[in-house]
Every structure is written in structure tokens, then in C-alpha cells.
Design a protein around this motif. Structure first.
Motif, PDB file in Angstrom:
ATOM      1  N   MET A 229       0.844  -1.190   0.000  1.00 47.16           N
ATOM      2  CA  MET A 229       0.000   0.000   0.000  1.00 47.16           C
ATOM      3  C   MET A 229       0.885   1.249   0.000  1.00 47.16           C
ATOM      4  O   MET A 229       1.825   1.359   0.776  1.00 47.16           O
ATOM      5  CB  MET A 229      -0.877  -0.044   1.243  1.00 47.16           C
ATOM      6  N   LEU A 230       0.565   2.173  -0.870  1.00 47.70           N
ATOM      7  CA  LEU A 230       1.350   3.408  -0.969  1.00 47.70           C
ATOM      8  C   LEU A 230       0.873   4.434   0.048  1.00 47.70           C
ATOM      9  O   LEU A 230      -0.311   4.523   0.361  1.00 47.70           O
ATOM     10  CB  LEU A 230       1.220   3.992  -2.374  1.00 47.70           C
ATOM     11  N   ASP A 231       1.801   5.222   0.540  1.00 50.26           N
ATOM     12  CA  ASP A 231       1.477   6.303   1.460  1.00 50.26           C
ATOM     13  C   ASP A 231       0.885   7.462   0.675  1.00 50.26           C
ATOM     14  O   ASP A 231       1.522   7.978  -0.246  1.00 50.26           O
ATOM     15  CB  ASP A 231       2.743   6.733   2.199  1.00 50.26           C
ATOM     16  N   THR A 232      -0.317   7.886   1.012  1.00 51.38           N
ATOM     17  CA  THR A 232      -0.981   8.975   0.289  1.00 51.38           C
ATOM     18  C   THR A 232      -0.917  10.301   1.048  1.00 51.38           C
ATOM     19  O   THR A 232      -1.528  11.273   0.619  1.00 51.38           O
ATOM     20  CB  THR A 232      -2.455   8.621   0.004  1.00 51.38           C
ATOM     21  N   ALA A 233      -0.169  10.353   2.146  1.00 52.62           N
ATOM     22  CA  ALA A 233      -0.101  11.576   2.950  1.00 52.62           C
ATOM     23  C   ALA A 233       0.409  12.770   2.142  1.00 52.62           C
ATOM     24  O   ALA A 233       0.008  13.908   2.391  1.00 52.62           O
ATOM     25  CB  ALA A 233       0.787  11.357   4.177  1.00 52.62           C
TER      26      ALA A 233
ATOM     27  N   TYR B 164      -0.408  13.736  -0.620  1.00 50.12           N
ATOM     28  CA  TYR B 164      -1.469  14.317  -1.446  1.00 50.12           C
ATOM     29  C   TYR B 164      -2.470  15.126  -0.618  1.00 50.12           C
ATOM     30  O   TYR B 164      -3.470  15.592  -1.140  1.00 50.12           O
ATOM     31  CB  TYR B 164      -2.204  13.222  -2.220  1.00 50.12           C
ATOM     32  N   ARG B 165      -2.209  15.272   0.680  1.00 48.41           N
ATOM     33  CA  ARG B 165      -3.110  16.013   1.564  1.00 48.41           C
ATOM     34  C   ARG B 165      -2.319  17.043   2.362  1.00 48.41           C
ATOM     35  O   ARG B 165      -1.145  16.831   2.667  1.00 48.41           O
ATOM     36  CB  ARG B 165      -3.786  15.049   2.541  1.00 48.41           C
ATOM     37  N   MET B 166      -2.998  18.139   2.701  1.00 48.62           N
ATOM     38  CA  MET B 166      -2.371  19.108   3.595  1.00 48.62           C
ATOM     39  C   MET B 166      -2.246  18.473   4.968  1.00 48.62           C
ATOM     40  O   MET B 166      -3.174  17.829   5.450  1.00 48.62           O
ATOM     41  CB  MET B 166      -3.223  20.380   3.705  1.00 48.62           C
ATOM     42  N   ALA B 167      -1.102  18.652   5.580  1.00 50.77           N
ATOM     43  CA  ALA B 167      -0.883  18.147   6.928  1.00 50.77           C
ATOM     44  C   ALA B 167      -1.306  19.211   7.933  1.00 50.77           C
ATOM     45  O   ALA B 167      -1.306  20.411   7.624  1.00 50.77           O
ATOM     46  CB  ALA B 167       0.585  17.799   7.124  1.00 50.77           C
TER      47      ALA B 167
ATOM     48  N   GLY C   7      12.518   8.929 -22.539  1.00 52.67           N
ATOM     49  CA  GLY C   7      11.563   8.198 -21.719  1.00 52.67           C
ATOM     50  C   GLY C   7      11.722   8.534 -20.244  1.00 52.67           C
ATOM     51  O   GLY C   7      12.843   8.631 -19.737  1.00 52.67           O
ATOM     52  N   VAL C   8      10.596   8.720 -19.576  1.00 54.12           N
ATOM     53  CA  VAL C   8      10.592   9.047 -18.151  1.00 54.12           C
ATOM     54  C   VAL C   8       9.719   8.022 -17.433  1.00 54.12           C
ATOM     55  O   VAL C   8       8.528   7.922 -17.708  1.00 54.12           O
ATOM     56  CB  VAL C   8      10.009  10.466 -17.908  1.00 54.12           C
ATOM     57  N   PRO C   9      10.300   7.231 -16.504  1.00 52.56           N
ATOM     58  CA  PRO C   9       9.472   6.292 -15.752  1.00 52.56           C
ATOM     59  C   PRO C   9       8.553   7.062 -14.806  1.00 52.56           C
ATOM     60  O   PRO C   9       8.982   7.987 -14.122  1.00 52.56           O
ATOM     61  CB  PRO C   9      10.476   5.445 -14.977  1.00 52.56           C
ATOM     62  N   LEU C  10       7.287   6.705 -14.804  1.00 48.58           N
ATOM     63  CA  LEU C  10       6.326   7.396 -13.948  1.00 48.58           C
ATOM     64  C   LEU C  10       6.459   6.912 -12.506  1.00 48.58           C
ATOM     65  O   LEU C  10       6.719   5.735 -12.260  1.00 48.58           O
ATOM     66  CB  LEU C  10       4.902   7.137 -14.434  1.00 48.58           C
ATOM     67  N   PRO C  11       6.258   7.834 -11.549  1.00 48.98           N
ATOM     68  CA  PRO C  11       6.307   7.417 -10.140  1.00 48.98           C
ATOM     69  C   PRO C  11       5.096   6.542  -9.818  1.00 48.98           C
ATOM     70  O   PRO C  11       4.058   6.636 -10.477  1.00 48.98           O
ATOM     71  CB  PRO C  11       6.254   8.744  -9.380  1.00 48.98           C
ATOM     72  N   ARG C  12       5.230   5.711  -8.820  1.00 40.30           N
ATOM     73  CA  ARG C  12       4.118   4.872  -8.376  1.00 40.30           C
ATOM     74  C   ARG C  12       3.131   5.731  -7.595  1.00 40.30           C
ATOM     75  O   ARG C  12       3.530   6.551  -6.768  1.00 40.30           O
ATOM     76  CB  ARG C  12       4.626   3.732  -7.500  1.00 40.30           C
ATOM     77  N   THR C  13       1.868   5.570  -7.888  1.00 41.95           N
ATOM     78  CA  THR C  13       0.787   6.257  -7.189  1.00 41.95           C
ATOM     79  C   THR C  13      -0.308   5.249  -6.880  1.00 41.95           C
ATOM     80  O   THR C  13      -0.311   4.147  -7.448  1.00 41.95           O
ATOM     81  CB  THR C  13       0.204   7.390  -8.056  1.00 41.95           C
ATOM     82  N   PRO C  14      -1.248   5.610  -6.012  1.00 44.18           N
ATOM     83  CA  PRO C  14      -2.337   4.673  -5.714  1.00 44.18           C
ATOM     84  C   PRO C  14      -3.161   4.296  -6.957  1.00 44.18           C
ATOM     85  O   PRO C  14      -3.760   3.241  -7.008  1.00 44.18           O
ATOM     86  CB  PRO C  14      -3.190   5.427  -4.702  1.00 44.18           C
ATOM     87  N   TRP C  15      -3.163   5.149  -7.961  1.00 45.45           N
ATOM     88  CA  TRP C  15      -3.975   4.886  -9.159  1.00 45.45           C
ATOM     89  C   TRP C  15      -3.137   4.365 -10.332  1.00 45.45           C
ATOM     90  O   TRP C  15      -3.637   4.210 -11.439  1.00 45.45           O
ATOM     91  CB  TRP C  15      -4.723   6.152  -9.572  1.00 45.45           C
TER      92      TRP C  15
END
Length: 94
Positions: A1-5, A7-10, A42-50
Motif C-alpha cells: 500500500m502506498l502512502d498517500t499523505a 497528497y493532503r495538507m498536513a 523516456g521518463v518512468p512514472l512514479p508509483r501512485t495509488p492509481w
């Protein structure tokens, strides 16, 4: 599971600090683009929840166009919220 923190204001985040982080990211992006030999790299995309299960690689050109589109789209959302709050819009007054 990826950390989604990220993507939100802390709690404790401030607008000036977030704007500084945005400006810093923009500067890093400008430097990375300037260092590219061309926009077809070519640029590898970062892993995201989607993200799809398989790693994706886009051209630098596609990544930059995506960043422009996303920024414009979210700026539009922010403008809609602002218009709702203050009742003003950006249409020319005649």
C-alpha cells in the motif's frame, strides 16, 4: 500500500510554506527539463495509488503536457471555489 499523505495538507501546513514548496518543485522541474537532451526521452512514472500494475514510461514531452493540463484543470477548480465564495468572476465587465 502506498502512502498517500503527500497528497493532503498536513496539520500545521501554512499557505506560505505550501507556496514555497510549489515554487521549489517548479524550479526543480525547470532544471530537469533544461538538462534533457530532448523531449522524446523516456521518463518512468512514479508509483501512485492509481497507477497500473505494470510500470509506465512516458516521453518527457507527454509528462510536461500532462503537468500543464493538470495545473490548468486544478487552477480552474480553485477559481470555481473562489467565485463561489466571493461572488466575483473573471468575465470582462462592459
Amino acid at each position: 500500500m502506498l502512502d498517500t499523505a503527500q497528497y493532503r495538507m498536513a496539520e500545521g501546513d501554512t499557505l506560505p510554506a505550501l507556496l514555497e514548496r510549489y515554487a521549489s518543485a517548479a524550479k526543480a522541474t525547470e532544471e530537469a527539463v533544461a538538462a534533457l537532451p530532448d523531449l522524446d526521452v523516456g521518463v518512468p512514472l512514479p508509483r501512485t495509488p492509481w497507477s497500473p500494475p505494470e510500470p509506465e514510461v512516458w516521453s518527457a514531452r507527454r509528462v510536461l503536457l500532462h503537468l500543464i493540463r493538470e495545473t490548468a484543470q486544478h487552477a480552474g477548480h480553485a477559481d470555481l471555489v473562489r467565485e463561489t465564495l466571493d461572488g466575483a468572476n473573471t468575465t470582462a465587465q462592459r
